[in-house]
Design an enzyme around this catalytic site. Structure first.
Site, short mmCIF file in Angstrom:
data_model
loop_
_atom_site.label_atom_id
_atom_site.label_comp_id
_atom_site.label_asym_id
_atom_site.label_seq_id
_atom_site.Cartn_x
_atom_site.Cartn_y
_atom_site.Cartn_z
N LYS A 46 0.84 -1.21 0.00
CA LYS A 46 0.00 0.00 0.00
C LYS A 46 0.88 1.25 0.00
O LYS A 46 2.09 1.17 0.25
CB LYS A 46 -0.91 -0.01 1.23
N TYR A 269 13.24 31.97 5.30
CA TYR A 269 12.00 32.61 5.79
C TYR A 269 12.16 33.05 7.23
O TYR A 269 12.73 32.35 8.06
CB TYR A 269 10.83 31.63 5.70
C1 LIG Z 1 -0.47 -1.54 6.77
C2 LIG Z 1 -1.02 -2.82 7.25
C3 LIG Z 1 -0.19 -3.91 7.49
C4 LIG Z 1 1.32 -3.84 7.40
O1 LIG Z 1 1.81 -3.11 8.49
P1 LIG Z 1 3.39 -3.07 8.83
O2 LIG Z 1 3.42 -2.59 10.22
O3 LIG Z 1 4.02 -2.14 7.88
O4 LIG Z 1 3.88 -4.45 8.67
C5 LIG Z 1 -0.78 -5.11 7.85
N1 LIG Z 1 -2.13 -5.21 7.97
C6 LIG Z 1 -2.96 -4.18 7.75
C7 LIG Z 1 -4.43 -4.38 7.90
C8 LIG Z 1 -2.44 -2.95 7.40
O5 LIG Z 1 -3.27 -1.91 7.20
#
Ligand SMILES: *Cc1c(COP(=O)(O)O)cnc(C)c1O
Length: 390
Positions: A46, A269
């Site tokens: 993701k 800035y």
């Molecule tokens: C993002 C996510 C993961 C992976 O998480 P990590 O801590 O990066 O391993 C696993 N399960 C779900 C449902 C997630 O949203």
């Protein structure tokens, strides 16, 4: 300009991230060794693979032993489906009713936690003579998504299982990672539900609750699938000191301009930094719109010629300035290691996350489209992804 600009190596911005594909391969193989052959890997890609470029790393991830690719949203799943016909894709998040038809049309596995959504999927799948594939999300206390933990939910899952043209391929939950005691309570709730469903004749292909940290540190929680994200990229927050991974990502830049200023002159800035000695100032071509946190102002450092140079003045949208007074050999065009893994006097992503008061996933997840991704395999550039010129 009439013709489309063709990608050329000379067009790659000096501000870039390098992704070491060998390290991603190494990490997945280490995960496989750790969990053994009977636990499947749903590799979490993701957020553009935590900034690493999902499309570009899928092949490495699958070839190294991942079984399923998990993403958060329909759009992420479709991006990957557009590029890969045959991979297993799981959407872990909620997909609105109006979009469920796209899930089925593109053979994507959808997370479901209501009878209503399952019914919509079932009806569309039946109409189109396809199959809706789903994983059930069960809430064991995180209180984000999932069936509430109660008997009515069990009844609903049974009813979903009886719908035509739908196949429940898995059931999963997510841990809050507060501490082992709380995590164990969630795990026990989850296995109890799995047992209850089994006693009613429902057994699915995959049961899973572990993310990266729990997948490494709680071997007993792995069931027959884990969902690692961070560890694929070599980002380590787990406790197991024997489990060694290699970070894949380096954020680099190059010095665009060097000047000398007099004691008493200010920079940036609000003139928030004033030289207390005659100083050499370097201007660097990255800023918060590239995903470098603006609150690194006053706290940040980068590495130039193996030496740390402090960020001075406010981090701008597209640029920032560093004090090079103590690195007099620095030249315009020099490589800048903005962050890496802490080796060779670099700032690590862990340090970045502490200074920016966030976590490692956010540091890499926020790297923006303006930063080209350069993929390295066997020490050679094998691909460049320049989002703006694609
Ligand atoms: C993002 C996510 C993961 C992976 O998480 P990590 O801590 O990066 O391993 C696993 N399960 C779900 C449902 C997630 O949203």
């Amino acid at each position: 300009m009439e013709e489309r600009i063709i990608m050329d190596r000379d067009l790659i911005r000096g501000t870039r991230v390098e992704i070491n594909l060998d390290n991603i391969e190494f990490n997945i193989k280490e995960i496989r060794k750790l969990i053994g052959g009977n636990v499947s890997i749903a590799a979490v890609l993701k957020a553009n693979a935590y900034g690493h470029g999902a499309v570009e790393i899928v092949k490495t991830v699958i070839d190294s032993g991942a079984d399923v690719i998990a993403v958060a949203t329909l759009s992420e799943a479709l991006e990957l489906r557009n590029n890969f016909n045959n991979i297993e894709l799981l959407i872990m998040g909620h997909t609105p009713n109006r979009q469920l038809k796209f899930v089925i049309d593109n053979n994507i596995i959808q997370t479901v936690f209501s009878y209503n959504q399952a019914k919509i999927l079932s009806e569309y799948a039946r109409e189109t003579k396809k199959e809706a594939r789903v994983h059930i999300k069960y809430d064991t206390g995180f209180n984000r998504l999932g069936f509430r933990d109660c008997d009515d939910s069990i009844e609903e899952i049974i009813k979903i299982n009886e719908l035509p043209s739908i196949k429940i391929e898995g059931i999963f939950s997510h841990l809050a990672l507060k501490n082992y005691i709380e995590d164990k309570k969630q795990f026990d709730k989850f296995t109890k539900v799995i047992e209850k469903l089994k006693s009613k004749g429902l057994k699915f292909k995959y049961d899973h609750i572990c993310d990266s940290i729990s997948g490494v540190d709680y071997p007993d929680f792995r069931l027959n699938m884990i969902r690692p994200g961070a560890i694929i990229y070599g980002l380590k927050s787990y406790k197991n000191k024997e489990f060694i991974l290699k970070q894949a990502l380096t954020f680099k830049s190059e010095i665009s301009y060097i000047k000398e200023i007099k004691k008493g002159e200010s920079v940036g800035y609000d003139f928030s930094w004033t030289a207390d000695r005659d100083s050499i100032i370097g201007t660097l071509p990255f800023g918060y719109a590239d995903g470098y946190p603006r609150n690194m102002t006053k706290k940040g450092e980068v590495t130039i010629r193996g030496v740390k140079a402090p960020i001075i003045g406010k981090v701008c949208m597209d640029q920032c300035m560093v004090d090079l007074t103590d690195i007099p050999s620095a030249l315009e065009g020099d490589v800048v290691i903005v962050y890496f893994d802490g080796s060779n006097n670099t700032v690590s992503i862990q340090e970045m996350s502490e200074l920016a008061e966030t976590n490692k996933n956010e540091i890499v997840g926020r790297i923006s489209r303006r930063v080209p991704r350069v993929y390295i395999k066997d020490g050679e550039i094998v691909k460049v992804k320049e989002y703006l010129l694609d």
